[in-house]
Design a protein around this motif. Sequence first.
Motif, PDB file in Angstrom:
ATOM      1  N   PRO A   1     -33.408  70.387  -8.257  1.00  0.00           N
ATOM      2  CA  PRO A   1     -32.914  70.845  -9.662  1.00  0.00           C
ATOM      3  C   PRO A   1     -31.828  69.824 -10.274  1.00  0.00           C
ATOM      4  CG  PRO A   1     -32.521  72.810  -8.321  1.00  0.00           C
ATOM      5  CD  PRO A   1     -32.982  71.627  -7.216  1.00  0.00           C
ATOM      6  N   GLU A   2     -31.166  69.114  -9.632  1.00  0.00           N
ATOM      7  CA  GLU A   2     -30.068  68.042  -9.889  1.00  0.00           C
ATOM      8  C   GLU A   2     -31.054  66.828 -10.640  1.00  0.00           C
ATOM      9  OE1 GLU A   2     -27.260  68.422 -10.132  1.00  0.00           O
ATOM     10  OE2 GLU A   2     -26.750  70.050  -8.905  1.00  0.00           O
ATOM     11  N   ILE A   3     -32.388  66.669  -9.810  1.00  0.00           N
ATOM     12  CA  ILE A   3     -32.952  65.633 -10.692  1.00  0.00           C
ATOM     13  C   ILE A   3     -33.516  66.021 -12.082  1.00  0.00           C
ATOM     14  CG2 ILE A   3     -35.400  64.562 -10.283  1.00  0.00           C
ATOM     15  CD1 ILE A   3     -35.157  64.831  -7.197  1.00  0.00           C
ATOM     16  N   THR A   4     -34.046  67.242 -11.964  1.00  0.00           N
ATOM     17  CA  THR A   4     -34.572  67.972 -13.229  1.00  0.00           C
ATOM     18  C   THR A   4     -33.251  67.666 -14.206  1.00  0.00           C
ATOM     19  OG1 THR A   4     -36.145  69.370 -12.336  1.00  0.00           O
ATOM     20  CG2 THR A   4     -35.515  69.891 -14.440  1.00  0.00           C
ATOM     21  N   SER A   5     -31.986  68.237 -13.959  1.00  0.00           N
ATOM     22  CA  SER A   5     -31.087  68.193 -14.907  1.00  0.00           C
ATOM     23  C   SER A   5     -30.604  66.835 -15.444  1.00  0.00           C
ATOM     24  CB  SER A   5     -29.866  69.017 -14.323  1.00  0.00           C
ATOM     25  OG  SER A   5     -28.621  68.803 -15.217  1.00  0.00           O
ATOM     26  N   LEU A   6     -30.587  65.636 -14.593  1.00  0.00           N
ATOM     27  CA  LEU A   6     -30.521  64.505 -14.720  1.00  0.00           C
ATOM     28  C   LEU A   6     -31.605  63.892 -15.919  1.00  0.00           C
ATOM     29  CD1 LEU A   6     -29.005  61.790 -14.795  1.00  0.00           C
ATOM     30  CD2 LEU A   6     -30.348  61.233 -12.884  1.00  0.00           C
ATOM     31  N   LYS A   7     -32.838  64.240 -15.605  1.00  0.00           N
ATOM     32  CA  LYS A   7     -33.822  63.855 -16.490  1.00  0.00           C
ATOM     33  C   LYS A   7     -33.698  64.406 -17.909  1.00  0.00           C
ATOM     34  CE  LYS A   7     -38.153  63.972 -14.913  1.00  0.00           C
ATOM     35  NZ  LYS A   7     -39.364  64.497 -14.267  1.00  0.00           N
ATOM     36  N   GLU A   8     -33.486  65.786 -18.046  1.00  0.00           N
ATOM     37  CA  GLU A   8     -33.129  66.326 -19.175  1.00  0.00           C
ATOM     38  C   GLU A   8     -32.013  65.694 -20.080  1.00  0.00           C
ATOM     39  OE1 GLU A   8     -32.548  70.582 -18.389  1.00  0.00           O
ATOM     40  OE2 GLU A   8     -35.014  70.756 -18.196  1.00  0.00           O
ATOM     41  N   THR A   9     -31.019  65.380 -19.234  1.00  0.00           N
ATOM     42  CA  THR A   9     -29.758  64.809 -20.020  1.00  0.00           C
ATOM     43  C   THR A   9     -30.101  63.465 -20.606  1.00  0.00           C
ATOM     44  OG1 THR A   9     -28.255  65.701 -18.372  1.00  0.00           O
ATOM     45  CG2 THR A   9     -27.509  63.751 -19.338  1.00  0.00           C
ATOM     46  N   ILE A  10     -31.152  62.602 -19.551  1.00  0.00           N
ATOM     47  CA  ILE A  10     -31.454  61.268 -20.153  1.00  0.00           C
ATOM     48  C   ILE A  10     -32.166  61.323 -21.165  1.00  0.00           C
ATOM     49  CG2 ILE A  10     -32.952  59.352 -19.413  1.00  0.00           C
ATOM     50  CD1 ILE A  10     -31.984  59.813 -16.675  1.00  0.00           C
ATOM     51  N   ILE A  11     -32.976  62.282 -21.309  1.00  0.00           N
ATOM     52  CA  ILE A  11     -33.986  62.475 -22.768  1.00  0.00           C
ATOM     53  C   ILE A  11     -33.121  62.789 -23.704  1.00  0.00           C
ATOM     54  CG2 ILE A  11     -35.946  63.896 -23.390  1.00  0.00           C
ATOM     55  CD1 ILE A  11     -36.992  64.133 -20.761  1.00  0.00           C
ATOM     56  N   THR A  12     -32.286  63.572 -23.462  1.00  0.00           N
ATOM     57  CA  THR A  12     -31.395  64.106 -24.770  1.00  0.00           C
ATOM     58  C   THR A  12     -30.582  62.833 -25.206  1.00  0.00           C
ATOM     59  OG1 THR A  12     -31.237  66.518 -24.011  1.00  0.00           O
ATOM     60  CG2 THR A  12     -29.588  65.640 -25.424  1.00  0.00           C
ATOM     61  N   VAL A  13     -29.991  62.312 -24.383  1.00  0.00           N
ATOM     62  CA  VAL A  13     -29.038  60.937 -24.837  1.00  0.00           C
ATOM     63  C   VAL A  13     -30.146  60.026 -25.589  1.00  0.00           C
ATOM     64  CG1 VAL A  13     -27.702  59.120 -23.851  1.00  0.00           C
ATOM     65  CG2 VAL A  13     -27.351  61.511 -23.032  1.00  0.00           C
ATOM     66  N   ALA A  14     -31.108  59.642 -25.018  1.00  0.00           N
ATOM     67  CA  ALA A  14     -32.114  58.729 -25.396  1.00  0.00           C
ATOM     68  C   ALA A  14     -32.350  59.243 -27.015  1.00  0.00           C
ATOM     69  CB  ALA A  14     -33.320  58.550 -24.881  1.00  0.00           C
TER      70      ALA A  14
END
Length: 239
Positions: A109-122
Motif C-alpha cells: 500500500p505504501e508503494i501505491t500511495s507514493l505512485k498516486e502522490t507522484i502522479i498528482t504532483v506531476a
Amino acid sequence: MSKFKISQENGVKVENFHKALYQQAENLFSNHIPLKISQLDNLLQSDEFCVTDLSSLHAPLDIPIPDPPSPDDEEMETDKNEEEKKKPPKCGFIKGNEKIIKLLDVVKPEITSLKETIITVACWISHLIPKIEDGNDFGVAVQEKILERIAAVKTKVEGFQTNINKYFSERGDAVAKASKETHVMDYRALVHEKDEATYFEIRVIVLDIRGFYAELYDIISKNLEKVTNPKGEEKPSMY
C-alpha cells in the motif's frame, strides 16, 4: 482554430478539476508528505524491520527428507528400469513465508500511495506550466527539471512491484526444486536465502519510499515560487 469550442458547463467542470487539483497538491505538501515521512521513519524503527537474527525469518518447509539408500537398495536399483526406481516421498501443501508476506502486505500500500502522490504532483506542475512564449523561461525550466526527476522516481517505484512479483516466482521455483529433489539440501537452503535477501529488499524499498517523499518535499519547498509562478508575473495565491 485558436481555441477549443467548449460549453460553459464543461468549462466549469474543467475549472473545478483545476481547483481541486491545486487544493490536493497543497494538502500533500502541508499534511500528507510530512506525515508519510514520519510514519515510514517509525516503521523502519519497528521490530519487524530491525531483524538481526535472519534465521528467525525462515519458514518451515514441509518436505520429507528421504532416508539414504542402503548398499542392498543401491544394488537393487541398478536392476530396475527407470519406472520402477524408488520415487522420492511426496510432500504436502507448502505454505509461503508468512513473515515475508506480512511485511509485503505493509509495503505494497505504501508503494501505491507514493505512485498516486507522484502522479498528482506531476499533474499539478504540468497545469502550472504557462503558455509557451519568448523570454523569461527560467521558471519553466525549473518545472521541467522537476518533472524529469519525478518521472525517474516513478519508473523506479514501478520496479518495486516487479521485484515483489519476481520474489514469488523465484521462491516458487526454489520450493518446487526442493520438493522434487528432496535429497539435495542446497535447494532448501536456496529457499531460505531467497527469504533473507527479500527481507533486506523490503527494508530498502521502505528506505527509498521515505527518501523519495523527503526529496519531493525538499525540491518543491526550495523552488515553490518558480513552480507556482514560473514567469514571475503578478503575485498569485500559493497555488
